[in-house]
Design a protein around this motif. Structure first.
Motif, PDB file in Angstrom:
ATOM      1  N   GLU A 216     -47.191 -25.136 -66.416  1.00 21.94           N
ATOM      2  CA  GLU A 216     -47.086 -26.581 -66.196  1.00 21.94           C
ATOM      3  C   GLU A 216     -45.803 -27.085 -66.835  1.00 21.94           C
ATOM      4  O   GLU A 216     -44.860 -27.466 -66.156  1.00 21.94           O
ATOM      5  CB  GLU A 216     -48.302 -27.308 -66.780  1.00 21.94           C
ATOM      6  N   HIS A 237     -53.394 -25.253 -64.565  1.00 21.77           N
ATOM      7  CA  HIS A 237     -52.297 -25.648 -63.678  1.00 21.77           C
ATOM      8  C   HIS A 237     -51.717 -24.383 -63.016  1.00 21.77           C
ATOM      9  O   HIS A 237     -52.065 -24.068 -61.896  1.00 21.77           O
ATOM     10  CB  HIS A 237     -51.221 -26.455 -64.396  1.00 21.77           C
ATOM     11  N   VAL A 239     -48.986 -23.957 -61.675  1.00 20.81           N
ATOM     12  CA  VAL A 239     -48.205 -24.282 -60.483  1.00 20.81           C
ATOM     13  C   VAL A 239     -46.867 -23.548 -60.462  1.00 20.81           C
ATOM     14  O   VAL A 239     -46.365 -23.148 -59.399  1.00 20.81           O
ATOM     15  CB  VAL A 239     -48.016 -25.815 -60.373  1.00 20.81           C
ATOM     16  N   ARG A 240     -46.303 -23.278 -61.650  1.00 17.54           N
ATOM     17  CA  ARG A 240     -44.969 -22.676 -61.683  1.00 17.54           C
ATOM     18  C   ARG A 240     -44.992 -21.169 -61.470  1.00 17.54           C
ATOM     19  O   ARG A 240     -43.947 -20.518 -61.539  1.00 17.54           O
ATOM     20  CB  ARG A 240     -44.265 -23.070 -62.981  1.00 17.54           C
ATOM     21  N   LEU A 275     -54.959 -26.144 -60.163  1.00 14.98           N
ATOM     22  CA  LEU A 275     -53.900 -27.052 -59.731  1.00 14.98           C
ATOM     23  C   LEU A 275     -54.381 -28.508 -59.748  1.00 14.98           C
ATOM     24  O   LEU A 275     -55.521 -28.797 -59.380  1.00 14.98           O
ATOM     25  CB  LEU A 275     -53.426 -26.669 -58.331  1.00 14.98           C
ATOM     26  N   SER A 279     -51.195 -35.064 -61.030  1.00 17.24           N
ATOM     27  CA  SER A 279     -50.694 -34.853 -62.387  1.00 17.24           C
ATOM     28  C   SER A 279     -49.433 -34.007 -62.374  1.00 17.24           C
ATOM     29  O   SER A 279     -48.482 -34.277 -63.123  1.00 17.24           O
ATOM     30  CB  SER A 279     -51.766 -34.182 -63.243  1.00 17.24           C
ATOM     31  N   ASN A 280     -49.411 -32.964 -61.534  1.00 18.48           N
ATOM     32  CA  ASN A 280     -48.232 -32.098 -61.463  1.00 18.48           C
ATOM     33  C   ASN A 280     -46.987 -32.880 -61.060  1.00 18.48           C
ATOM     34  O   ASN A 280     -45.886 -32.599 -61.533  1.00 18.48           O
ATOM     35  CB  ASN A 280     -48.461 -30.966 -60.468  1.00 18.48           C
ATOM     36  N   ALA A 285     -44.190 -30.947 -63.314  1.00 20.37           N
ATOM     37  CA  ALA A 285     -44.517 -29.529 -63.195  1.00 20.37           C
ATOM     38  C   ALA A 285     -44.094 -28.954 -61.852  1.00 20.37           C
ATOM     39  O   ALA A 285     -43.765 -27.767 -61.743  1.00 20.37           O
ATOM     40  CB  ALA A 285     -46.017 -29.315 -63.409  1.00 20.37           C
ATOM     41  N   SER A 286     -44.110 -29.800 -60.807  1.00 21.96           N
ATOM     42  CA  SER A 286     -43.741 -29.339 -59.471  1.00 21.96           C
ATOM     43  C   SER A 286     -42.381 -29.871 -59.038  1.00 21.96           C
ATOM     44  O   SER A 286     -42.025 -29.803 -57.855  1.00 21.96           O
ATOM     45  CB  SER A 286     -44.814 -29.770 -58.456  1.00 21.96           C
ATOM     46  N   HIS A 296     -45.117 -30.157 -52.906  1.00 24.34           N
ATOM     47  CA  HIS A 296     -45.847 -29.371 -53.891  1.00 24.34           C
ATOM     48  C   HIS A 296     -46.144 -27.978 -53.331  1.00 24.34           C
ATOM     49  O   HIS A 296     -46.507 -27.842 -52.156  1.00 24.34           O
ATOM     50  CB  HIS A 296     -47.163 -30.096 -54.227  1.00 24.34           C
ATOM     51  N   ASP A 313     -57.131 -33.251 -63.695  1.00 22.46           N
ATOM     52  CA  ASP A 313     -56.454 -33.201 -64.986  1.00 22.46           C
ATOM     53  C   ASP A 313     -56.856 -34.389 -65.845  1.00 22.46           C
ATOM     54  O   ASP A 313     -57.637 -34.247 -66.784  1.00 22.46           O
ATOM     55  CB  ASP A 313     -54.937 -33.133 -64.804  1.00 22.46           C
TER      56      ASP A 313
END
Length: 371
Positions: A216, A237, A239-240, A275, A279-280, A285-286, A296, A313
């Motif tokens: 994140e 998360h 996401v990365r 995910l 919030s991301n 984060a995205s 995203h 989140d």
């Protein structure tokens, strides 16, 4: 997707709010009702930045929508300030469960950091007991209203502090008494899971479930540490992880992707990604992929076979709910009910529950979507 006269979002004629859902990544101090914040602030002499709930919502939204995780986290100084008594914690937990149940959630995991709620003189065990009391009251009230829900606690240790082992032992002590898992939270960049290896070794020795905030506020190296040092069963998360994917060719709906070793491991081992789309975007984060939800990497990860789950989140900070997050994804990527059902199956399978209870959740979800 349509919105009916009651403001309910419908997909293929079906109410999203009425569908059975599973929530895995939802912070207690990030889901406090603004009205409750003001009432508790007034009762305990806490200064609030607004005097009415709509104004407070606007302030929280403006503070949260910064594109920075550290700035996003600053809003929690207000919510934690009003959660320093047993009754305050119990009330917030009870309302938290009620709000989940009203949103169609049948199983939820609420994460929070007990070490942040001791200013008023509570001990760690008193804080956990208070939250559990509120959860059980909320479950009972939901059942009485015809909305069956079960909620388990995930105890988070603050990764920038030095109480991780203590919180890990607390979590294990409450196994079977409401606590279902362990997490580390807080500013991710500069505070890797490796710094808490002793606590994670202890948890592994106790066969206690772990999820780790990773991917994140920091990139693949943080995810790698979460898996290796933290033995994480899920990624908070995550996401990365998409940074470990290289798009070779993109023509129409066809995407050719080269996997890094880390991304392939996470995908092939079906390690769930918690995910949280809105919030991301708020925390940045995205940001590597763009500023809009359509940018995203959620859909890329889903199409490539990652075990994606949808989460809120922090419902207050993001002004959202699980229903809203699903609706946003439908609008951005054109998902249908089958896709949304898959996300719920993924979440049910990833829940920190015995396999028999996870299978029961899957059955409830399948029946709900079929109806």
């Amino acid at each position: 997707m349509t919105i009916d006269q009651n403001g309910d979002v419908r997909v293929q004629g079906v109410s999203l709010r009425g569908l059975p859902k599973v929530s895995l990544h939802d912070h207690l101090d990030g889901g406090v009702r603004p009205e409750t914040i003001l009432e508790l602030a007034d009762a305990h002499g806490v200064s609030a930045p607004a005097s009415d709930a709509p104004a407070l919502r606007r302030w929280i939204g403006a503070q949260s929508d910064s594109g920075s995780l550290p700035k996003y986290l600053e809003t929690f100084s207000l919510t934690t300030a009003v959660m320093q008594t047993a009754d305050g914690l119990a009330r917030v937990a009870r309302e938290f469960v009620a709000d989940l149940a009203a949103d169609g959630v049948i199983y939820g995991e609420v994460r929070w950091a007990p070490e942040q709620h001791l200013v008023g003189g509570l001990s760690l065990t008193e804080a956990v007991d208070a939250v559990q009391r509120g959860i059980e009251e909320g479950e009972d009230e939901a059942d009485a209203a015809g909305r069956s829900i079960r909620v388990g606690q995930i105890l988070s240790a603050m990764r920038q502090a030095d109480r991780t082992r203590e919180i890990a032992e607390l979590a294990v002590a409450y196994r079977g008494r409401g606590v279902v898992g362990f997490d580390i939270a807080g500013p991710e960049d500069g505070f890797p899971p490796a710094a808490h290896r002793e606590a994670f070794d202890y948890l592994a020795g106790e066969f206690f479930p772990v999820t780790v905030h990773a991917g994140e506020g920091a990139g693949p190296a943080s995810i790698r540490s979460g898996l290796i040092d933290g033995r994480a069963l899920r990624l908070g998360h995550g996401v990365r992880i998409a940074e470990d994917l290289q798009i070779i060719d993109h023509e129409g709906d066809e995407v050719q992707v080269q996997f890094g070793d880390l991304a392939r491991w996470v995908r092939d081992r079906e390690i769930p990604l918690e995910l949280s789309p809105s919030s991301n975007l708020q925390t940045g984060a995205s940001a590597l992929w763009g500023d809009d939800l359509a940018d995203h990497p959620f859909d890329l990860l889903y199409q490539l076979g990652f075990a994606v789950t949808v989460n809120t989140d922090n419902r207050t900070m993001s002004g959202t709910s699980l229903t809203r997050e699903l609706a946003l994804l439908v609008d951005a990527f054109g998902y249908d009910l089958e896709d949304l059902e898959t996300f719920q199956f993924n979440a049910a399978s990833a829940a920190f529950l015995p396999v028999e209870e996870r299978e029961e959740l899957v059955e409830i979800i399948a029946e709900g979507f079929e109806r």
